[in-house]
Scaffold this motif. Structure first.
Motif, PDB file in Angstrom:
ATOM      1  N   ASP A 120     -60.145 -30.222  -6.718  1.00 58.99           N
ATOM      2  CA  ASP A 120     -59.232 -29.732  -5.690  1.00 58.99           C
ATOM      3  C   ASP A 120     -59.725 -28.450  -5.055  1.00 58.99           C
ATOM      4  OD1 ASP A 120     -57.898 -27.268  -6.934  1.00 58.99           O
ATOM      5  OD2 ASP A 120     -57.505 -28.761  -8.479  1.00 58.99           O
ATOM      6  N   TYR A 121     -59.070 -28.107  -3.960  1.00 60.81           N
ATOM      7  CA  TYR A 121     -59.314 -26.876  -3.218  1.00 60.81           C
ATOM      8  C   TYR A 121     -57.972 -26.181  -3.042  1.00 60.81           C
ATOM      9  CZ  TYR A 121     -60.450 -23.826   0.727  1.00 60.81           C
ATOM     10  OH  TYR A 121     -60.618 -22.746   1.549  1.00 60.81           O
ATOM     11  N   ARG A 122     -57.888 -24.906  -3.451  1.00 56.56           N
ATOM     12  CA  ARG A 122     -56.629 -24.164  -3.383  1.00 56.56           C
ATOM     13  C   ARG A 122     -56.852 -22.763  -2.813  1.00 56.56           C
ATOM     14  NH1 ARG A 122     -53.910 -22.889  -8.918  1.00 56.56           N
ATOM     15  NH2 ARG A 122     -53.547 -25.116  -9.027  1.00 56.56           N
ATOM     16  N   PRO A 123     -56.829 -22.612  -1.492  1.00 56.30           N
ATOM     17  CA  PRO A 123     -56.934 -21.268  -0.915  1.00 56.30           C
ATOM     18  C   PRO A 123     -55.618 -20.509  -1.082  1.00 56.30           C
ATOM     19  CG  PRO A 123     -56.642 -22.881   0.810  1.00 56.30           C
ATOM     20  CD  PRO A 123     -56.756 -23.644  -0.480  1.00 56.30           C
ATOM     21  N   CYS A 124     -55.702 -19.178  -1.036  1.00 50.94           N
ATOM     22  CA  CYS A 124     -54.512 -18.353  -1.243  1.00 50.94           C
ATOM     23  C   CYS A 124     -54.519 -17.155  -0.305  1.00 50.94           C
ATOM     24  CB  CYS A 124     -54.467 -17.875  -2.699  1.00 50.94           C
ATOM     25  SG  CYS A 124     -52.963 -16.969  -3.098  1.00 50.94           S
ATOM     26  N   LEU A 125     -53.346 -16.826   0.199  1.00 47.75           N
ATOM     27  CA  LEU A 125     -53.133 -15.623   0.997  1.00 47.75           C
ATOM     28  C   LEU A 125     -52.325 -14.654   0.138  1.00 47.75           C
ATOM     29  CD1 LEU A 125     -53.416 -14.159   3.695  1.00 47.75           C
ATOM     30  CD2 LEU A 125     -51.316 -15.303   4.438  1.00 47.75           C
ATOM     31  N   PHE A 126     -52.963 -13.560  -0.287  1.00 45.47           N
ATOM     32  CA  PHE A 126     -52.334 -12.601  -1.203  1.00 45.47           C
ATOM     33  C   PHE A 126     -51.639 -11.467  -0.465  1.00 45.47           C
ATOM     34  CE2 PHE A 126     -55.756 -14.204  -4.034  1.00 45.47           C
ATOM     35  CZ  PHE A 126     -54.951 -14.609  -5.077  1.00 45.47           C
ATOM     36  N   PHE A 127     -50.553 -10.985  -1.082  1.00 49.47           N
ATOM     37  CA  PHE A 127     -49.831  -9.805  -0.614  1.00 49.47           C
ATOM     38  C   PHE A 127     -49.640  -8.896  -1.814  1.00 49.47           C
ATOM     39  CE2 PHE A 127     -48.475 -13.432   1.908  1.00 49.47           C
ATOM     40  CZ  PHE A 127     -48.737 -12.980   3.192  1.00 49.47           C
ATOM     41  N   GLY A 128     -50.029  -7.648  -1.708  1.00 50.86           N
ATOM     42  CA  GLY A 128     -49.897  -6.709  -2.821  1.00 50.86           C
ATOM     43  C   GLY A 128     -51.054  -5.737  -2.828  1.00 50.86           C
ATOM     44  N   THR A 129     -51.460  -5.302  -4.019  1.00 56.63           N
ATOM     45  CA  THR A 129     -52.510  -4.293  -4.130  1.00 56.63           C
ATOM     46  C   THR A 129     -53.882  -4.825  -3.744  1.00 56.63           C
ATOM     47  OG1 THR A 129     -52.729  -4.807  -6.480  1.00 56.63           O
ATOM     48  CG2 THR A 129     -51.314  -2.951  -5.882  1.00 56.63           C
ATOM     49  N   GLY A 130     -54.116  -6.127  -3.876  1.00 59.49           N
ATOM     50  CA  GLY A 130     -55.396  -6.710  -3.486  1.00 59.49           C
ATOM     51  C   GLY A 130     -55.210  -7.736  -2.398  1.00 59.49           C
ATOM     52  N   GLU A 131     -54.410  -7.391  -1.384  1.00 60.38           N
ATOM     53  CA  GLU A 131     -54.046  -8.382  -0.378  1.00 60.38           C
ATOM     54  C   GLU A 131     -55.244  -8.863   0.429  1.00 60.38           C
ATOM     55  OE1 GLU A 131     -52.258  -6.090   3.392  1.00 60.38           O
ATOM     56  OE2 GLU A 131     -51.056  -5.974   1.573  1.00 60.38           O
ATOM     57  N   GLY A 132     -55.104 -10.103   0.900  1.00 60.10           N
ATOM     58  CA  GLY A 132     -56.166 -10.709   1.684  1.00 60.10           C
ATOM     59  C   GLY A 132     -56.178 -12.211   1.478  1.00 60.10           C
ATOM     60  N   PHE A 133     -57.246 -12.839   1.929  1.00 62.65           N
ATOM     61  CA  PHE A 133     -57.374 -14.286   1.856  1.00 62.65           C
ATOM     62  C   PHE A 133     -58.494 -14.659   0.894  1.00 62.65           C
ATOM     63  CE2 PHE A 133     -59.308 -18.268   3.405  1.00 62.65           C
ATOM     64  CZ  PHE A 133     -58.206 -19.105   3.263  1.00 62.65           C
ATOM     65  N   ASP A 134     -58.204 -15.575  -0.027  1.00 61.75           N
ATOM     66  CA  ASP A 134     -59.206 -16.112  -0.946  1.00 61.75           C
ATOM     67  C   ASP A 134     -59.416 -17.572  -0.578  1.00 61.75           C
ATOM     68  OD1 ASP A 134     -60.859 -16.923  -2.991  1.00 61.75           O
ATOM     69  OD2 ASP A 134     -59.355 -16.721  -4.563  1.00 61.75           O
ATOM     70  N   GLY A 135     -60.538 -17.870   0.044  1.00 63.03           N
ATOM     71  CA  GLY A 135     -60.810 -19.233   0.475  1.00 63.03           C
ATOM     72  C   GLY A 135     -61.795 -19.978  -0.395  1.00 63.03           C
ATOM     73  N   GLY A 136     -62.271 -19.357  -1.473  1.00 62.53           N
ATOM     74  CA  GLY A 136     -63.275 -20.004  -2.311  1.00 62.53           C
ATOM     75  C   GLY A 136     -62.720 -20.587  -3.587  1.00 62.53           C
TER      76      GLY A 136
END
Length: 146
Positions: A120-136
């Motif tokens: 599977d592939y599960r990208p995430c958009l984070f909010f908080g101290t390390g906010e950003g996008f994890d596409g890997g």
């Protein structure tokens, strides 16, 4: 300390709500991190919950994804694909994130044995101290099916 308390409350509420669901499979999911994974039947679809370590053990994450499943038996017997939205909470020494995830993947239920392999592939958009996008966020899994 307050972040740890909120994360613990979130985990307990999440696990408590999962008891009313029908456990379908349990196993491991590995990619950038390693997770213990469980899938529950819910409303004719399923809920996947994962608890694992990320960033070489520097953070712990709890993830829940509602998955819509579709048969691919016409291509290969025992094959399904899934897609769905979810949420993630991640906690580390100097990190507290909440995230929105999406997931798409394939399941192959091995004929004659109670096992399933997944990719599977599960990208995430984070909010908080390390906010950003994890596409890997690619991963492979191995589940025991009940």
């Amino acid at each position: 300390m307050r972040k740890h308390f909120y994360f613990l409350i979130f985990c307990l509420l999440f696990i408590g709500s999962a008891k009313a669901l029908d456990l379908q499979s349990a196993g491991l999911r590995a990619g950038f991190g390693a997770e213990v994974s469980a899938r529950f039947g819910w409303n004719g679809q399923r809920l996947e919950t994962d608890l694992g370590a990320w960033g070489r053990g520097k953070a712990c994450a709890l993830t829940g994804v509602y998955q819509y499943t579709f048969d691919l038996d016409q291509i290969t017997p025992g094959m399904k694909w899934f897609v769905g939205p979810g949420a993630q909470a991640m906690l580390g020494a100097d990190l507290f994130n909440l995230g929105l995830v999406g997931q798409i993947g394939l399941d192959y239920y091995i004929p004659g044995v109670p096992f399933c392999v997944t990719a599977d592939y599960r990208p995430c958009l984070f909010f908080g101290t390390g906010e950003g996008f994890d596409g890997g966020a690619f991963a492979f899994g191995f589940h025991y099916c009940f």
